[in-house]
Structure formats: C-alpha cells, structure tokens
Design an enzyme around this catalytic site. Structure first.
Site, mmCIF file in Angstrom:
data_model
loop_
_atom_site.group_PDB
_atom_site.id
_atom_site.type_symbol
_atom_site.label_atom_id
_atom_site.label_comp_id
_atom_site.label_asym_id
_atom_site.label_seq_id
_atom_site.Cartn_x
_atom_site.Cartn_y
_atom_site.Cartn_z
ATOM 1 C CE LYS A 11 -4.072 -2.303 2.242
ATOM 2 N NZ LYS A 11 -4.980 -2.136 3.327
ATOM 3 C CE1 TYR A 51 -9.548 -3.148 0.292
ATOM 4 C CE2 TYR A 51 -8.605 -1.156 -0.936
ATOM 5 C CZ TYR A 51 -8.389 -2.146 0.179
ATOM 6 O OH TYR A 51 -7.365 -2.679 0.558
ATOM 7 N NE ARG A 87 -6.357 -11.951 5.629
ATOM 8 C CZ ARG A 87 -6.988 -10.780 5.476
ATOM 9 N NH1 ARG A 87 -7.419 -10.287 4.339
ATOM 10 N NH2 ARG A 87 -7.559 -10.245 6.420
ATOM 11 C CB THR A 93 -7.481 -5.475 10.162
ATOM 12 O OG1 THR A 93 -7.852 -6.591 9.284
ATOM 13 C CG2 THR A 93 -7.687 -4.596 9.054
ATOM 14 C CG ASN A 114 -3.750 -2.227 6.997
ATOM 15 O OD1 ASN A 114 -3.567 -1.999 5.810
ATOM 16 N ND2 ASN A 114 -4.916 -2.788 7.332
ATOM 17 C CG HIS A 117 -5.447 -6.489 -0.445
ATOM 18 N ND1 HIS A 117 -6.655 -6.345 0.302
ATOM 19 C CD2 HIS A 117 -5.523 -7.347 -1.582
ATOM 20 C CE1 HIS A 117 -7.366 -7.347 -0.230
ATOM 21 N NE2 HIS A 117 -6.521 -7.833 -1.315
ATOM 22 C CD GLU A 128 -8.948 -9.374 -3.457
ATOM 23 O OE1 GLU A 128 -9.666 -9.083 -2.884
ATOM 24 O OE2 GLU A 128 -7.669 -9.591 -3.242
HETATM 25 P P1 DAT Z 1 -8.073 -6.946 5.640
HETATM 26 O O1 DAT Z 1 -7.273 -5.751 4.888
HETATM 27 O O2 DAT Z 1 -7.324 -7.294 6.705
HETATM 28 O O3 DAT Z 1 -8.619 -7.873 4.792
HETATM 29 P P2 DAT Z 1 -10.762 -5.595 5.861
HETATM 30 O O4 DAT Z 1 -11.009 -6.379 4.560
HETATM 31 O O5 DAT Z 1 -11.484 -5.767 6.929
HETATM 32 O O6 DAT Z 1 -9.270 -6.037 6.403
HETATM 33 O O7 DAT Z 1 -10.546 -4.133 5.625
HETATM 34 C C1 DAT Z 1 -9.842 -3.712 4.252
HETATM 35 C C2 DAT Z 1 -9.157 -2.315 4.562
HETATM 36 O O8 DAT Z 1 -9.980 -1.291 5.129
HETATM 37 C C3 DAT Z 1 -8.388 -2.639 5.667
HETATM 38 O O9 DAT Z 1 -6.916 -3.280 5.356
HETATM 39 C C4 DAT Z 1 -7.843 -1.044 6.368
HETATM 40 C C5 DAT Z 1 -9.201 -0.641 6.047
HETATM 41 N N1 DAT Z 1 -9.993 -0.505 7.336
HETATM 42 C C6 DAT Z 1 -10.502 -1.766 8.032
HETATM 43 N N2 DAT Z 1 -11.263 -1.395 9.160
HETATM 44 C C7 DAT Z 1 -10.946 0.052 9.357
HETATM 45 C C8 DAT Z 1 -11.170 0.790 10.356
HETATM 46 N N3 DAT Z 1 -12.093 0.388 11.373
HETATM 47 N N4 DAT Z 1 -10.912 2.159 10.237
HETATM 48 C C9 DAT Z 1 -9.887 2.553 9.131
HETATM 49 N N5 DAT Z 1 -9.786 1.698 8.354
HETATM 50 C C10 DAT Z 1 -10.124 0.562 8.335
HETATM 51 MG MG MG Z 2 -10.009 -7.959 3.358
#
Ligand code: DAT
Ligand code: MG
Length: 140
Positions: A11, A51, A87, A93, A114, A117, A128
């Site tokens: 990212k 997304y 993962r 996350t 973070n 992805h 994807e």
């Molecule tokens: P992951 O990337 O671990 O699969 P996710 O699919 O739940 O997590 O969310 C996608 C992305 O969205 C994540 O990498 C960062 C952002 N995100 C998730 N939860 C968030 C939150 N509570 N506040 C801000 N950004 C968030």
């Molecule tokens: Mg995800």
C-alpha cells in the site's frame, strides 16, 4: 495442501517509506513466490471497485482516498496454501493486534495505513488478480 495464487498490494504507506524490499523479504522468507509484480498508481475507479464490498462501511471514503494517495505495488503470490499463508504473514488488520514477526506488526502505521492487502479467499484471489493482471504476465 495445494499450490495456490493470492493477490497482494503493498500500500501507499509502504512505498512512501521505501519499504517494498523489506516487505518482499518477509513474503519470500515465508516461502511465497512473487510470480507477478507491478508498481502502479491506482485510479479512483479502480480503488472503488476493488473495495466495493466495503462501500457501506464508514471508512470506505478514507480507504479509497488512501489507496489512491501514492504508488502501490500489485503482486501475485504463489505457494502451498498461499491464501491462508499470506493472511498469516500479513498479521491482523489492526497492527496493535498483529502477531510478532508479521508484516503489519513490523511496519503498519495504523488500522487504515496497514502496509499490505491480501485476498481473504481463493475465490476472491482469482477475482482480484484478474482486476490487475493478464494471465500471460504471471510467470510461475
Ligand atoms: P484486511 O485488509 O485485513 O482484509 P478488511 O478487509 O476488513 O481488512 O478491511 C480492508 C481495509 O480497510 C483494511 O486493510 C484497512 C481498512 N479498514 C478496515 N477497518 C478499518 C477501520 N476500522 N478504520 C479504518 N480503516 C479500516
Ligand atoms: Mg479484506
């Protein structure tokens, strides 16, 4: 276990801090092979589509803005059990909850910024990968 492919993104917080090599080292040390890789600037439309499952979440706008704020590195990773393995290598996350030695524990700045992805299922990995790579550009 089967050989799988998963989709990865380094990212904008990773490219901004010149961490792409350090993150790739963790990926390769875990036994995953980087079989396709390209540095791009994601368009607003690409990020929104990528997304779209999160479109109703309160952080969606912020997430799209962040993913288009700088260059990213899109990748295809290959290996035994690659989806679940990546993962695990990524970590939770929220980096505050990420296990020791994971990419997010080592490098992530916050739950939003973070660093990486990774696809959450084999089915989503295929969807994807197709959004960013032609099959001919994946060299296993
Ligand atoms: P992951 O990337 O671990 O699969 P996710 O699919 O739940 O997590 O969310 C996608 C992305 O969205 C994540 O990498 C960062 C952002 N995100 C998730 N939860 C968030 C939150 N509570 N506040 C801000 N950004 C968030
Ligand atoms: Mg995800």
């Amino acid at each position: 276990m089967a050989t799988e492919r998963t989709f990865s993104i380094l990212k904008p917080d990773a490219t901004a801090r010149n961490l792409t090599g350090a993150v790739n080292a963790v990926i390769e040390e875990a036994g995953l092979r980087i079989v396709a890789q390209r540095r791009i600037r994601m368009s607003d439309a690409q990020a929104k589509k990528f997304y779209e499952v999160h479109a109703e979440r309160p952080f969606y706008g912020e997430l799209v803005e962040f993913m288009t704020s700088g260059p990213v590195v899109v990748q295809v990773l290959e290996g035994e059990n690659a989806v679940a393995k990546y993962r695990e290598v990524m970590g939770a996350t929220n980096p505050a909850q990420a296990a020791e030695g994971t990419i997010r524990q080592k490098f992530a700045k916050s739950v939003g910024e973070n660093t990486v992805h990774g696809s959450d299922s084999l089915e989503n990995a295929a969807i994807e990968i197709k959004q960013f790579f032609d099959e001919k550009d994946i060299v296993g």
